[in-house]
Design a protein around this motif. Structure first.
Motif, PDB file in Angstrom:
ATOM      1  N   LEU A   1       0.833  -1.205   0.000  1.00 38.70           N
ATOM      2  CA  LEU A   1       0.000   0.000   0.000  1.00 38.70           C
ATOM      3  C   LEU A   1       0.868   1.257   0.000  1.00 38.70           C
ATOM      4  O   LEU A   1       0.562   2.222  -0.707  1.00 38.70           O
ATOM      5  N   ARG A   2       1.933   1.253   0.764  1.00 35.56           N
ATOM      6  CA  ARG A   2       2.836   2.413   0.786  1.00 35.56           C
ATOM      7  C   ARG A   2       3.488   2.615  -0.581  1.00 35.56           C
ATOM      8  O   ARG A   2       3.570   3.742  -1.082  1.00 35.56           O
ATOM      9  N   ASN A   3       3.955   1.542  -1.177  1.00 40.52           N
ATOM     10  CA  ASN A   3       4.636   1.644  -2.462  1.00 40.52           C
ATOM     11  C   ASN A   3       3.707   2.083  -3.587  1.00 40.52           C
ATOM     12  O   ASN A   3       4.156   2.672  -4.567  1.00 40.52           O
ATOM     13  N   SER A   4       2.419   1.814  -3.442  1.00 35.97           N
ATOM     14  CA  SER A   4       1.468   2.172  -4.495  1.00 35.97           C
ATOM     15  C   SER A   4       1.012   3.620  -4.406  1.00 35.97           C
ATOM     16  O   SER A   4       0.339   4.112  -5.308  1.00 35.97           O
ATOM     17  N   GLY A   5       1.328   4.291  -3.315  1.00 40.05           N
ATOM     18  CA  GLY A   5       0.865   5.656  -3.130  1.00 40.05           C
ATOM     19  C   GLY A   5      -0.460   5.747  -2.391  1.00 40.05           C
ATOM     20  O   GLY A   5      -0.963   6.833  -2.117  1.00 40.05           O
ATOM     21  N   TRP A   6      -1.029   4.605  -2.043  1.00 38.89           N
ATOM     22  CA  TRP A   6      -2.326   4.570  -1.345  1.00 38.89           C
ATOM     23  C   TRP A   6      -2.247   5.286  -0.003  1.00 38.89           C
ATOM     24  O   TRP A   6      -3.127   6.085   0.326  1.00 38.89           O
ATOM     25  N   GLU A   7      -1.210   5.006   0.774  1.00 36.69           N
ATOM     26  CA  GLU A   7      -1.091   5.610   2.093  1.00 36.69           C
ATOM     27  C   GLU A   7      -1.077   7.134   2.002  1.00 36.69           C
ATOM     28  O   GLU A   7      -1.768   7.823   2.753  1.00 36.69           O
ATOM     29  N   MET A   8      -0.317   7.680   1.069  1.00 35.18           N
ATOM     30  CA  MET A   8      -0.241   9.137   0.925  1.00 35.18           C
ATOM     31  C   MET A   8      -1.583   9.718   0.473  1.00 35.18           C
ATOM     32  O   MET A   8      -1.973  10.797   0.930  1.00 35.18           O
ATOM     33  N   ALA A   9      -2.294   9.003  -0.389  1.00 37.37           N
ATOM     34  CA  ALA A   9      -3.604   9.470  -0.838  1.00 37.37           C
ATOM     35  C   ALA A   9      -4.591   9.517   0.327  1.00 37.37           C
ATOM     36  O   ALA A   9      -5.368  10.477   0.462  1.00 37.37           O
ATOM     37  N   VAL A  10      -4.542   8.509   1.186  1.00 41.11           N
ATOM     38  CA  VAL A  10      -5.435   8.481   2.354  1.00 41.11           C
ATOM     39  C   VAL A  10      -5.043   9.579   3.330  1.00 41.11           C
ATOM     40  O   VAL A  10      -5.920  10.280   3.862  1.00 41.11           O
ATOM     41  N   ARG A  11      -3.764   9.761   3.557  1.00 39.43           N
ATOM     42  CA  ARG A  11      -3.306  10.836   4.450  1.00 39.43           C
ATOM     43  C   ARG A  11      -3.788  12.204   3.950  1.00 39.43           C
ATOM     44  O   ARG A  11      -4.223  13.053   4.722  1.00 39.43           O
ATOM     45  N   LYS A  12      -3.694  12.397   2.643  1.00 40.54           N
ATOM     46  CA  LYS A  12      -4.129  13.654   2.032  1.00 40.54           C
ATOM     47  C   LYS A  12      -5.635  13.857   2.247  1.00 40.54           C
ATOM     48  O   LYS A  12      -6.078  14.966   2.563  1.00 40.54           O
ATOM     49  N   GLU A  13      -6.405  12.800   2.086  1.00 42.03           N
ATOM     50  CA  GLU A  13      -7.852  12.875   2.283  1.00 42.03           C
ATOM     51  C   GLU A  13      -8.196  13.179   3.745  1.00 42.03           C
ATOM     52  O   GLU A  13      -9.097  13.968   4.028  1.00 42.03           O
TER      53      GLU A  13
END
Length: 73
Positions: free
Chosen positions: A9-21
């Motif tokens: 999830l971190r490598n896919s950018g998912w974590e950053m997208a959720v943090r941004k949301e």
């Protein structure tokens, strides 16, 4: 298993997208918000954004566990 999923999830950018949301929600909601409210606000987006390959890997790991548990009987 958990650490592998989290790494995917971190490598896919998912974590950053959720943090941004979450950050966007908190900026809009102000100071009077609790963790449950923040979670409820982003959970649908977070679920939608999980990459297919991460879902597939988790499915495969669960299937492998179920098969191994069934063979121990």
């Amino acid at each position: 298993m958990y650490s592998t999923l989290l790494a995917n999830l971190r490598n896919s950018g998912w974590e950053m997208a959720v943090r941004k949301e979450v950050k966007k929600f908190l900026e809009k909601a102000g100071d009077d918000v609790n963790a449950k409210e923040a979670f409820d606000a982003v959970k649908d987006m977070a679920r939608r954004e999980i990459p297919q390959d991460a879902k597939k890997k988790l499915y495969d790991q669960v299937l492998e566990f179920v098969i191994a548990a069934n063979n121990r009987k």
